[in-house]
Write an enzyme that holds these catalytic residues in place. Structure first.
Site, PDB file in Angstrom:
ATOM      1  N   ASN A 216       0.848  -1.202   0.000  1.00 39.42           N
ATOM      2  CA  ASN A 216       0.000   0.000   0.000  1.00 39.42           C
ATOM      3  C   ASN A 216       0.880   1.248   0.000  1.00 39.42           C
ATOM      4  OD1 ASN A 216       0.523   0.821   2.857  1.00 39.42           O
ATOM      5  ND2 ASN A 216      -0.395  -1.187   3.231  1.00 39.42           N
ATOM      6  N   ASP A 285      -4.236  -6.361   5.284  1.00 33.25           N
ATOM      7  CA  ASP A 285      -5.235  -7.197   5.947  1.00 33.25           C
ATOM      8  C   ASP A 285      -5.176  -8.643   5.458  1.00 33.25           C
ATOM      9  OD1 ASP A 285      -6.488  -5.240   7.597  1.00 33.25           O
ATOM     10  OD2 ASP A 285      -7.300  -4.336   5.761  1.00 33.25           O
ATOM     11  N   PRO A 313      -2.597 -11.944  10.665  1.00 35.16           N
ATOM     12  CA  PRO A 313      -2.883 -11.764  12.088  1.00 35.16           C
ATOM     13  C   PRO A 313      -2.942 -10.283  12.433  1.00 35.16           C
ATOM     14  CG  PRO A 313      -0.592 -12.435  11.757  1.00 35.16           C
ATOM     15  CD  PRO A 313      -1.259 -12.500  10.412  1.00 35.16           C
ATOM     16  N   ASP A 314      -3.777  -9.915  13.380  1.00 33.09           N
ATOM     17  CA  ASP A 314      -3.870  -8.528  13.835  1.00 33.09           C
ATOM     18  C   ASP A 314      -2.842  -8.319  14.954  1.00 33.09           C
ATOM     19  OD1 ASP A 314      -4.586  -6.103  15.177  1.00 33.09           O
ATOM     20  OD2 ASP A 314      -6.529  -6.196  14.172  1.00 33.09           O
ATOM     21  N   LYS A 345     -13.040   1.053  16.121  1.00 40.26           N
ATOM     22  CA  LYS A 345     -11.811   0.254  15.992  1.00 40.26           C
ATOM     23  C   LYS A 345     -11.121   0.109  17.340  1.00 40.26           C
ATOM     24  CE  LYS A 345     -10.061   0.702  11.896  1.00 40.26           C
ATOM     25  NZ  LYS A 345      -9.376   1.264  10.737  1.00 40.26           N
ATOM     26  N   LYS A 349     -10.461  -3.473  19.219  1.00 33.91           N
ATOM     27  CA  LYS A 349      -9.104  -3.970  19.515  1.00 33.91           C
ATOM     28  C   LYS A 349      -8.781  -3.895  21.005  1.00 33.91           C
ATOM     29  CE  LYS A 349      -7.494  -2.806  14.912  1.00 33.91           C
ATOM     30  NZ  LYS A 349      -6.572  -3.604  14.105  1.00 33.91           N
TER      31      LYS A 349
HETATM   32  O1  C5P Z   1      -7.787  -3.049  11.616  1.00 31.67           O
HETATM   33  P1  C5P Z   1      -7.236  -1.807  11.024  1.00 31.67           P
HETATM   34  O2  C5P Z   1      -6.133  -2.060  10.032  1.00 31.67           O
HETATM   35  O3  C5P Z   1      -8.234  -0.868  10.478  1.00 31.67           O
HETATM   36  O4  C5P Z   1      -6.581  -1.043  12.302  1.00 31.67           O
HETATM   37  C1  C5P Z   1      -5.522  -0.168  12.203  1.00 31.67           C
HETATM   38  C2  C5P Z   1      -4.619  -0.299  13.412  1.00 31.67           C
HETATM   39  O5  C5P Z   1      -4.335  -1.674  13.718  1.00 31.67           O
HETATM   40  C3  C5P Z   1      -3.277   0.317  13.188  1.00 31.67           C
HETATM   41  O6  C5P Z   1      -2.788   0.742  14.428  1.00 31.67           O
HETATM   42  C4  C5P Z   1      -2.468  -0.844  12.637  1.00 31.67           C
HETATM   43  O7  C5P Z   1      -1.078  -0.663  12.816  1.00 31.67           O
HETATM   44  C5  C5P Z   1      -2.990  -2.001  13.439  1.00 31.67           C
HETATM   45  N1  C5P Z   1      -2.981  -3.289  12.737  1.00 31.67           N
HETATM   46  C6  C5P Z   1      -2.151  -4.318  13.158  1.00 31.67           C
HETATM   47  N2  C5P Z   1      -2.168  -5.535  12.521  1.00 31.67           N
HETATM   48  C7  C5P Z   1      -2.997  -5.749  11.493  1.00 31.67           C
HETATM   49  C8  C5P Z   1      -3.856  -4.734  11.056  1.00 31.67           C
HETATM   50  C9  C5P Z   1      -3.823  -3.515  11.686  1.00 31.67           C
HETATM   51  O8  C5P Z   1      -1.364  -4.106  14.088  1.00 31.67           O
HETATM   52  N3  C5P Z   1      -2.988  -6.929  10.894  1.00 31.67           N
END
Ligand code: C5P
Length: 410
Positions: A216, A285, A313-314, A345, A349
């Site tokens: 990105n 994602d 993974p998040d 969000k 989280k």
């Molecule tokens: O879920 P989303 O991408 O919208 O959330 C953004 C936040 O979550 C940011 O702080 C990003 O660094 C973190 N993030 C993460 N791991 C992912 C996706 C997002 O740490 N796989």
């Protein structure tokens, strides 16, 4: 990344002592004045053998002072006036001999006299050693440098690398840009002293085959500015960076990764050793479920390839879910309804703070506008609701986080 006004209003006494690194001091004066500082150069007799006072006068825009008997000073007390007027005295280069003289409190020439006579509580002394590696590692020099620190001086460097004598090792004076970055950092309030921060930055790159991938537009600028600001605020900083072209801020430990999984593997095991985790990375994602071993060939008449994706993974949610988790700060890049989406969000989280910014208006840019959102309130940075450069915003964010840490753990 430093702004032209970083040292606006600061008056620096720059002391040069005898060393070949004096040639770098010419460039250092240029950078100081570009950053907005006024510079008064003081040179020892030995320094004047390496670079002329004429050069230093032309670059600083002020006559260089070299003698305590300079009759131009109305009160004939150059050594007192110099320290009284300065916001800092920087010695660059500082020779082994001059360091030894400082340790002894010698005062038989103008520069050492000025250092001794300065009002210590408001005129700090920063010392950038420059010498051959044997001289630097000699127990006498090491003893002297340790004593100088006990006496309140700040040591900048030295660096490591090729030396004028043909040897390689420790003892080089820091480069002018490094000295400038350290001096700017020195003036920042140490609101995160003793804290350990873990920061992710940049995009991730998810390979499709050995030459292609999904990524990105994240430039990493915001995350790198945060790493720099955290370091300036006195924190110990680990920066886990995706593929970006950003220089590592001074004093920051950097680990490079490519994929989200690699970022996860780099972050999670060390998260609990940190006080704060700031996730600025734009983590992909999804990734291709199967990355091809060899380049997928375009063959005429054949079907266009399709890819199955699988979820990454998040990282932030995983860290926030750890027992004894650090204080977690997320970022949310949205294109609309910033407050609403970002707060959702944050709750999803399970983190105490999220920083919202508008996606298209931040990627790759040097400036930004932030919205700091917690469970009950939101606050714009800059406070006037306009835009500011990312380093200024990062510093304000560090102040805010320091206050929140204080409130959580007084
Ligand atoms: O879920 P989303 O991408 O919208 O959330 C953004 C936040 O979550 C940011 O702080 C990003 O660094 C973190 N993030 C993460 N791991 C992912 C996706 C997002 O740490 N796989």
């Amino acid at each position: 990344m430093s702004e032209p006004s970083e040292l606006q209003g600061k008056h620096i006494v720059l002391g040069l002592t005898g060393g070949i690194a004096c040639y770098k001091s010419a460039e250092f004066v240029r950078l100081l004045t570009k950053a907005g500082a006024t510079v008064q150069v003081v040179m020892t007799e030995a320094a004047a053998s390496f670079i002329t006072p004429v050069t230093m006068q032309a670059l600083s825009g002020r006559p260089v002072v070299t003698s305590q008997w300079d009759a131009r000073e109305p009160n004939n007390m150059a050594h007192i006036n110099l320290g009284r007027e300065a916001d800092a005295i920087v010695l660059a280069p500082a020779s082994a001999d001059f360091i030894a003289r400082l340790v002894q409190g010698r005062a038989d020439e103008l520069l050492s006299l000025t250092c001794l006579a300065r009002p210590r509580e408001r005129c700090p002394l920063l010392v950038a050693p420059a010498m051959n590696r044997e001289m630097w590692s000699h127990p006498a020099t090491q003893r002297n440098v340790a004593q100088l620190q006990v006496d309140g001086a700040v040591i900048l460097g030295p660096g490591c690398g090729d030396q004028a004598c043909g040897e390689v090792g420790d003892g080089r004076m820091l480069e002018p840009a490094e000295l400038l970055e350290d001096l700017i950092a020195f003036f920042q309030p140490k609101v995160l002293a003793g804290k350990r921060l873990l920061i992710t930055a940049g995009p991730t790159f998810e390979p499709i085959d050995p030459v292609r991938g999904i990524t990105n537009h994240s430039s990493g600028k915001m995350g790198f500015a945060i790493a720099r600001a955290a370091r300036e605020a006195g924190a110990e900083v680990t920066l886990v960076a995706g593929p970006v072209h950003q220089p590592t801020p001074r004093g920051v430990r950097r680990q490079n990764v490519m994929t989200a999984q690699q970022m996860f593997d780099a972050v999670v095991p060390q998260a609990q050793q940190h006080d704060v985790f700031i996730a600025t990375a734009a983590v992909a994602d999804w990734r291709p479920a199967n990355s091809a071993e060899h380049k997928i060939k375009k063959e005429g008449g054949k079907d266009v390839p399709t890819f199955e994706l699988t979820e990454n993974p998040d990282i932030l949610a995983a860290v926030a879910g750890l027992s004894d988790a650090p204080y977690c700060v997320g970022f949310a890049a949205e294109s609309e309804r910033l407050l609403e989406h970002a707060r959702a969000k944050m709750l999803r989280k399970r983190i105490p703070l999220i920083v919202g910014n508008l996606g298209p208006a931040t990627f790759g840019r040097d400036d930004n506008a932030l919205l700091l959102i917690d469970a009950t309130s939101d606050r714009a940075l800059p406070p006037d609701g306009g835009r500011a450069d990312k380093l200024t915003l990062a510093r304000a964010l560090m102040q805010d986080i320091a206050q929140r840490l204080q409130a959580v753990n007084p």
